[in-house]
Design a protein around this motif. Structure first.
Motif, PDB file in Angstrom:
ATOM      1  N   UNK A  84       0.869  -1.181   0.000  1.00 57.45           N
ATOM      2  CA  UNK A  84       0.000   0.000   0.000  1.00 57.45           C
ATOM      3  C   UNK A  84       0.905   1.230   0.000  1.00 57.45           C
ATOM      4  N   UNK A  85       1.086   1.808  -1.181  1.00 51.45           N
ATOM      5  CA  UNK A  85       2.021   2.939  -1.305  1.00 51.45           C
ATOM      6  C   UNK A  85       1.542   4.189  -0.566  1.00 51.45           C
TER       7      UNK A  85
ATOM      8  N   UNK B  24       0.511   4.175   2.380  1.00 48.57           N
ATOM      9  CA  UNK B  24       1.094   4.005   3.721  1.00 48.57           C
ATOM     10  C   UNK B  24       2.567   4.422   3.707  1.00 48.57           C
ATOM     11  N   UNK B  25       3.269   4.062   2.633  1.00 49.56           N
ATOM     12  CA  UNK B  25       4.674   4.459   2.487  1.00 49.56           C
ATOM     13  C   UNK B  25       4.755   5.984   2.405  1.00 49.56           C
ATOM     14  N   UNK B  26       3.867   6.579   1.600  1.00 51.22           N
ATOM     15  CA  UNK B  26       3.859   8.043   1.462  1.00 51.22           C
ATOM     16  C   UNK B  26       3.599   8.710   2.809  1.00 51.22           C
TER      17      UNK B  26
ATOM     18  N   UNK C  65       4.273   7.430   5.813  1.00 56.25           N
ATOM     19  CA  UNK C  65       5.483   7.279   6.645  1.00 56.25           C
ATOM     20  C   UNK C  65       6.533   8.311   6.275  1.00 56.25           C
ATOM     21  N   UNK C  66       6.708   8.521   4.968  1.00 52.17           N
ATOM     22  CA  UNK C  66       7.729   9.464   4.506  1.00 52.17           C
ATOM     23  C   UNK C  66       7.402  10.914   4.900  1.00 52.17           C
TER      24      UNK C  66
ATOM     25  N   UNK D  74      11.430  11.159  11.888  1.00 46.08           N
ATOM     26  CA  UNK D  74      11.982   9.836  12.243  1.00 46.08           C
ATOM     27  C   UNK D  74      11.394   9.326  13.556  1.00 46.08           C
ATOM     28  N   UNK D  75      11.294  10.213  14.548  1.00 50.34           N
ATOM     29  CA  UNK D  75      10.771   9.775  15.846  1.00 50.34           C
ATOM     30  C   UNK D  75       9.289   9.420  15.753  1.00 50.34           C
TER      31      UNK D  75
ATOM     32  N   UNK E 157       7.920   8.084  13.133  1.00 55.06           N
ATOM     33  CA  UNK E 157       7.898   6.755  12.492  1.00 55.06           C
ATOM     34  C   UNK E 157       8.095   5.670  13.541  1.00 55.06           C
ATOM     35  N   UNK E 158       9.040   5.903  14.466  1.00 59.39           N
ATOM     36  CA  UNK E 158       9.304   4.909  15.519  1.00 59.39           C
ATOM     37  C   UNK E 158       8.120   4.795  16.476  1.00 59.39           C
ATOM     38  N   UNK E 159       7.507   5.924  16.802  1.00 56.11           N
ATOM     39  CA  UNK E 159       6.350   5.910  17.714  1.00 56.11           C
ATOM     40  C   UNK E 159       5.195   5.133  17.084  1.00 56.11           C
TER      41      UNK E 159
ATOM     42  N   UNK F   6       5.387   2.862  14.790  1.00 58.13           N
ATOM     43  CA  UNK F   6       5.739   1.444  14.726  1.00 58.13           C
ATOM     44  C   UNK F   6       5.475   0.770  16.064  1.00 58.13           C
TER      45      UNK F   6
ATOM     46  N   UNK G 180       1.867   0.086  16.560  1.00 58.28           N
ATOM     47  CA  UNK G 180       1.424  -1.051  15.744  1.00 58.28           C
ATOM     48  C   UNK G 180       1.903  -2.367  16.354  1.00 58.28           C
TER      49      UNK G 180
END
Lengths: 68, 163
Positions: free
Chosen positions: A18-19, A21-23, A25-26, A30-31, A33-35, A37, A40
């Motif tokens: 699912x792009x 979702x990638x978009x 995340x981008x 950075x923090x 993204x970790x939170x 994750x 999840x």
């Protein structure tokens, strides 16, 4: 999305990625993204625990003899 | 026991351990949407680093994950000069300490293309994206196939920002 996909994007999409979702995340820091994750992962661990409890319950109920 | 990989990563950074972040957590930092259950780091496993690791991990009960007896990392091994890889389970989650990375090589090799990012007030070294892709291609594991495709998209976006 109507815009033309690059070769690697098309390959990823065909594989089931699912792009959007990638978009998303981008777009995060950075923090963040970790939170996200960790959130999840916590959900996965909770669901796994619930699944194990359900299986144990099921096992116990099939082992209990039925009342007349 | 509460799994918290971010706290585990913070702990390593707070104690100034010289490591490179690799594996799933590196993929997440690059923007992949996979879920990982451990923190993978590449480092030169020297006795002084092992001592620092033992000190910082002590409150989180680190054990050797792959031993059936779950030996404590705080006590075993006593001789630490020959160590290459250490696979731990801690109260915060799994921690894999690797002396070598498949397809790339040892710490020095991974260091060549690494990038430094700012994380939790520290400078964190992250395996280069192309090296991370190379590792996943070399390992060729089913569980990595989706992440590999997503990482290729992210690399493509970095190289061709207009895409």
């Amino acid at each position: 999305m109507d815009c033309k996909l690059s070769k690697v994007e098309q390959e990823a999409q065909d594989f089931g990625i699912d792009l959007s979702l990638t978009n998303y995340n981008l777009s995060l820091s950075l923090e963040q993204r970790l939170t996200n994750h960790q959130r999840a992962l916590n959900l996965v661990l909770e669901l796994r625990k619930a699944g194990q409890q359900y299986e144990q319950q099921l096992k116990r109920s099939t082992q209990t003899p039925a009342r007349p | 026991m509460s799994n918290n990989l971010n706290d585990l990563l913070k702990l390593l950074l707070d104690h100034n351990i010289d490591f490179l972040l690799v594996g799933g957590m590196a993929a997440i930092l690059y923007g992949a949407s996979q879920i990982t259950h451990d923190v993978d780091v590449c480092m030169v496993v020297r006795p002084d680093q092992v001592e620092t690791l033992r000190r910082c991990l002590a409150p989180y009960h680190p054990v050797h994950r792959e031993t059936p007896q779950k030996f404590s990392f705080l006590e075993i091994p006593q001789e630490t000069s020959h160590l290459k890889n250490i696979y731990l389970q801690t109260d915060l989650g799994g921690l894999d300490i690797l002396g070598e990375i498949a397809g790339v090589g040892n710490y020095e090799n991974v260091l060549k293309n690494c990038i430094a990012v700012e994380l939790y007030g520290h400078r964190c070294k992250l395996i280069g994206l192309e090296d991370l892709i190379k590792t996943k291609e070399t390992l060729n594991r089913d569980k990595d196939k989706a992440t590999l495709r997503e990482l290729r998209v992210i690399l493509d976006r970095q190289k061709n920002p207009k895409n």
